[in-house]
Design a protein around this motif. Structure first.
Motif, PDB file in Angstrom:
ATOM      1  N   TRP A   8      12.139   8.677 -16.253  1.00 22.66           N
ATOM      2  CA  TRP A   8      13.427   8.020 -16.451  1.00 22.66           C
ATOM      3  C   TRP A   8      14.402   8.360 -15.341  1.00 22.66           C
ATOM      4  CZ3 TRP A   8      15.045   7.843 -22.256  1.00 22.66           C
ATOM      5  CH2 TRP A   8      13.955   7.409 -23.009  1.00 22.66           C
ATOM      6  N   GLN A   9      13.906   8.844 -14.222  1.00 28.82           N
ATOM      7  CA  GLN A   9      14.761   9.257 -13.135  1.00 28.82           C
ATOM      8  C   GLN A   9      14.394   8.498 -11.863  1.00 28.82           C
ATOM      9  OE1 GLN A   9      13.829  13.421 -13.195  1.00 28.82           O
ATOM     10  NE2 GLN A   9      15.566  13.942 -14.482  1.00 28.82           N
ATOM     11  N   ASP A  10      15.406   8.259 -11.013  1.00 27.55           N
ATOM     12  CA  ASP A  10      15.126   7.632  -9.737  1.00 27.55           C
ATOM     13  C   ASP A  10      14.884   8.714  -8.681  1.00 27.55           C
ATOM     14  OD1 ASP A  10      17.589   8.668  -9.180  1.00 27.55           O
ATOM     15  OD2 ASP A  10      18.634   6.754  -9.030  1.00 27.55           O
ATOM     16  N   ASN A  11      14.802   8.327  -7.419  1.00 23.34           N
ATOM     17  CA  ASN A  11      14.491   9.281  -6.352  1.00 23.34           C
ATOM     18  C   ASN A  11      15.536  10.373  -6.192  1.00 23.34           C
ATOM     19  OD1 ASN A  11      12.135   7.935  -5.765  1.00 23.34           O
ATOM     20  ND2 ASN A  11      13.127   6.536  -4.301  1.00 23.34           N
ATOM     21  N   SER A  12      16.789  10.112  -6.664  1.00 23.81           N
ATOM     22  CA  SER A  12      17.841  11.122  -6.546  1.00 23.81           C
ATOM     23  C   SER A  12      17.782  12.126  -7.689  1.00 23.81           C
ATOM     24  CB  SER A  12      19.218  10.439  -6.536  1.00 23.81           C
ATOM     25  OG  SER A  12      19.462   9.809  -7.782  1.00 23.81           O
ATOM     26  N   MET A  13      16.756  11.970  -8.566  1.00 21.48           N
ATOM     27  CA  MET A  13      16.558  12.870  -9.701  1.00 21.48           C
ATOM     28  C   MET A  13      17.695  12.816 -10.708  1.00 21.48           C
ATOM     29  SD  MET A  13      13.613  13.954  -9.191  1.00 21.48           S
ATOM     30  CE  MET A  13      13.509  15.136 -10.526  1.00 21.48           C
ATOM     31  N   SER A  14      18.420  11.723 -10.714  1.00 24.63           N
ATOM     32  CA  SER A  14      19.467  11.541 -11.710  1.00 24.63           C
ATOM     33  C   SER A  14      18.956  10.611 -12.800  1.00 24.63           C
ATOM     34  CB  SER A  14      20.720  10.940 -11.070  1.00 24.63           C
ATOM     35  OG  SER A  14      21.735  10.785 -12.037  1.00 24.63           O
ATOM     36  N   ASP A 173      25.966  13.201 -11.858  1.00 25.38           N
ATOM     37  CA  ASP A 173      24.512  13.122 -11.948  1.00 25.38           C
ATOM     38  C   ASP A 173      24.069  13.722 -13.274  1.00 25.38           C
ATOM     39  OD1 ASP A 173      24.023  11.899  -9.498  1.00 25.38           O
ATOM     40  OD2 ASP A 173      24.023  13.809  -8.423  1.00 25.38           O
ATOM     41  N   PHE A 174      23.032  13.127 -13.847  1.00 24.99           N
ATOM     42  CA  PHE A 174      22.485  13.610 -15.109  1.00 24.99           C
ATOM     43  C   PHE A 174      21.041  14.031 -14.863  1.00 24.99           C
ATOM     44  CE2 PHE A 174      25.872  10.654 -16.091  1.00 24.99           C
ATOM     45  CZ  PHE A 174      26.599  11.337 -17.041  1.00 24.99           C
ATOM     46  N   ALA A 192      27.597  16.670 -21.879  1.00 22.66           N
ATOM     47  CA  ALA A 192      26.666  17.789 -22.075  1.00 22.66           C
ATOM     48  C   ALA A 192      25.367  17.598 -21.307  1.00 22.66           C
ATOM     49  CB  ALA A 192      26.368  17.949 -23.564  1.00 22.66           C
ATOM     50  N   LEU A 193      25.064  16.361 -20.898  1.00 21.66           N
ATOM     51  CA  LEU A 193      23.825  16.074 -20.178  1.00 21.66           C
ATOM     52  C   LEU A 193      24.003  16.101 -18.661  1.00 21.66           C
ATOM     53  CD1 LEU A 193      22.462  13.087 -22.314  1.00 21.66           C
ATOM     54  CD2 LEU A 193      22.007  15.523 -22.598  1.00 21.66           C
ATOM     55  N   ALA A 194      25.245  16.252 -18.194  1.00 24.74           N
ATOM     56  CA  ALA A 194      25.508  16.217 -16.749  1.00 24.74           C
ATOM     57  C   ALA A 194      25.005  17.481 -16.072  1.00 24.74           C
ATOM     58  CB  ALA A 194      26.999  16.049 -16.503  1.00 24.74           C
ATOM     59  N   GLY A 196      24.884  20.773 -13.622  1.00 19.98           N
ATOM     60  CA  GLY A 196      25.778  21.823 -13.134  1.00 19.98           C
ATOM     61  C   GLY A 196      26.934  22.139 -14.060  1.00 19.98           C
ATOM     62  N   ASP A 197      27.942  22.752 -13.482  1.00 17.92           N
ATOM     63  CA  ASP A 197      29.129  23.177 -14.219  1.00 17.92           C
ATOM     64  C   ASP A 197      30.048  21.981 -14.421  1.00 17.92           C
ATOM     65  OD1 ASP A 197      31.194  24.520 -15.402  1.00 17.92           O
ATOM     66  OD2 ASP A 197      31.942  25.417 -13.535  1.00 17.92           O
ATOM     67  N   THR A 198      30.278  21.614 -15.675  1.00 21.35           N
ATOM     68  CA  THR A 198      31.130  20.457 -15.987  1.00 21.35           C
ATOM     69  C   THR A 198      32.444  20.885 -16.634  1.00 21.35           C
ATOM     70  OG1 THR A 198      30.072  20.176 -18.150  1.00 21.35           O
ATOM     71  CG2 THR A 198      29.129  18.951 -16.289  1.00 21.35           C
ATOM     72  N   SER A 199      32.819  22.142 -16.481  1.00 19.59           N
ATOM     73  CA  SER A 199      34.030  22.635 -17.141  1.00 19.59           C
ATOM     74  C   SER A 199      35.274  21.869 -16.689  1.00 19.59           C
ATOM     75  CB  SER A 199      34.210  24.133 -16.880  1.00 19.59           C
ATOM     76  OG  SER A 199      34.243  24.406 -15.480  1.00 19.59           O
ATOM     77  N   ARG A 200      35.335  21.540 -15.390  1.00 21.47           N
ATOM     78  CA  ARG A 200      36.489  20.787 -14.894  1.00 21.47           C
ATOM     79  C   ARG A 200      36.502  19.368 -15.463  1.00 21.47           C
ATOM     80  NH1 ARG A 200      37.122  22.206  -8.396  1.00 21.47           N
ATOM     81  NH2 ARG A 200      37.530  24.464  -8.654  1.00 21.47           N
TER      82      ARG A 200
END
Length: 320
Positions: A8-14, A173-174, A192-194, A196-200
């Protein structure tokens, strides 16, 4: 069902395709919830459509208060239609996937109608304030043009905020997992699926939610504070009761809508539990939308009479 994110991911791994988690492995429970939600959904659609139609076809209801009520009914229809059909499909089908674009579209329309409703409820409170606290100037200050502008601002605010917020979230990116632990593409479970750090990002979303929910609510509080102050000096108990009766339905709707929205979006992140979030989602997407037309029709004689005429096919009532 175990989802293979690599497919379910493309070449960018998202991740480009998501899926909603299954409500229960017990088929009977899923079908029971499907039936309950479907019945409430149909009740909501029918009730809100009838109220909008009754207001449109009865000249006696062509007043500011009912103009805003018709807009509220249209918002409720859009609000439920943006999420419930996909929710129903996910409950009884293995086809629980949704594309990234589809998820973004669902989030946009859900946010648009929700934020617009917050603003419209504030406009309705302002209308009641003008009617009770400034009755001599009500007709001029709440003209058709003014009401139209207030409605356009409500819809416009919803469109701008939801567009910016959706674009902001889906620019991330997910990386997986692919499953959304929710019934629809709501803000917290998608963040929650994104990667890295999504606190901001979470802080920004929280700030927008606080602004969009709290600002109209403060306007509602201010309007009703002035209304209460004006009503308390009315010498006649009957006059006091009559003035408050025009506000009771709106206050009940505000309590239901803002109560569920505040618990869902403004409580601390640590208190978010998937099961609780899902129950709250069902309440503010299905239950409140179903109750609103019932509240307004049962507590308002003019609406009940208009609905009766509309369903009975009788000649509509006009002024004079």
């Amino acid at each position: 069902m175990n989802l293979n994110c690599s497919l379910w991911q493309d070449n960018s791994m998202s991740v480009k395709l998501f899926a909603f988690t299954k409500f229960s492995e017990v088929t009977e429970q899923c079908f029971l919830l499907f039936t309950v939600i479907l019945l409430m959904f149909l009740t909501s659609l029918t009730g809100n459509a009838l109220i909008a139609l009754a207001i449109w076809t009865n000249q006696v209801l062509h007043t500011p208060m009912y103009f805003f009520l018709a807009n509220l009914s249209l918002l409720e229809i859009g609000y439920t239609c943006s999420v419930i059909p996909k929710m129903l499909q996910s409950l009884v089908s293995e086809a629980r996937g949704i594309s990234r674009k589809g998820c973004a579209t669902q989030m946009f329309f859900f946010s648009l109608f929700g934020i617009s409703e917050c603003c419209l409820l504030a406009a309705m409170a302002f209308d009641r304030y003008m009617a009770i606290c400034s009755p001599l100037h009500y007709a001029t200050r709440m003209s058709r043009g003014v009401c139209g502008q207030l409605a356009m601002v409500s819809w416009g605010m919803g469109c701008m905020v939801s567009l910016g917020q959706t674009n902001y979230i889906f620019s991330l990116d997910f990386c997986g997992p692919c499953e959304i632990d929710h019934f629809f593409c709501d803000l917290p479970p998608i963040l929650a699926l994104a990667c890295g750090d999504t606190s901001r990002n979470e802080a920004a979303v929280f700030a927008v939610a606080t602004l969009c929910i709290s600002s109209p609510f403060l306007l509602i509080i201010a309007s009703y504070s002035r209304i209460l102050a004006a009503v308390l000096i009315v010498p006649s108990p009957e006059g006091c009761r009559k003035a408050l009766s025009t506000c009771s339905s709106h206050l009940l709707v505000v309590t239901l809508f803002y109560g569920s929205a505040s618990i869902a979006y403004l409580r601390p992140k640590a208190s978010h539990l998937p099961g609780t979030d899902k129950l709250l989602a069902l309440f503010y997407t299905v239950v409140t939308s179903m109750l609103n037309p019932i509240i307004y029709s049962l507590r308002n004689k003019e609406v009940k009479a208009a609905l009766w005429r509309t369903m009975g096919g009788k000649k509509v009532l006009t002024h004079g």
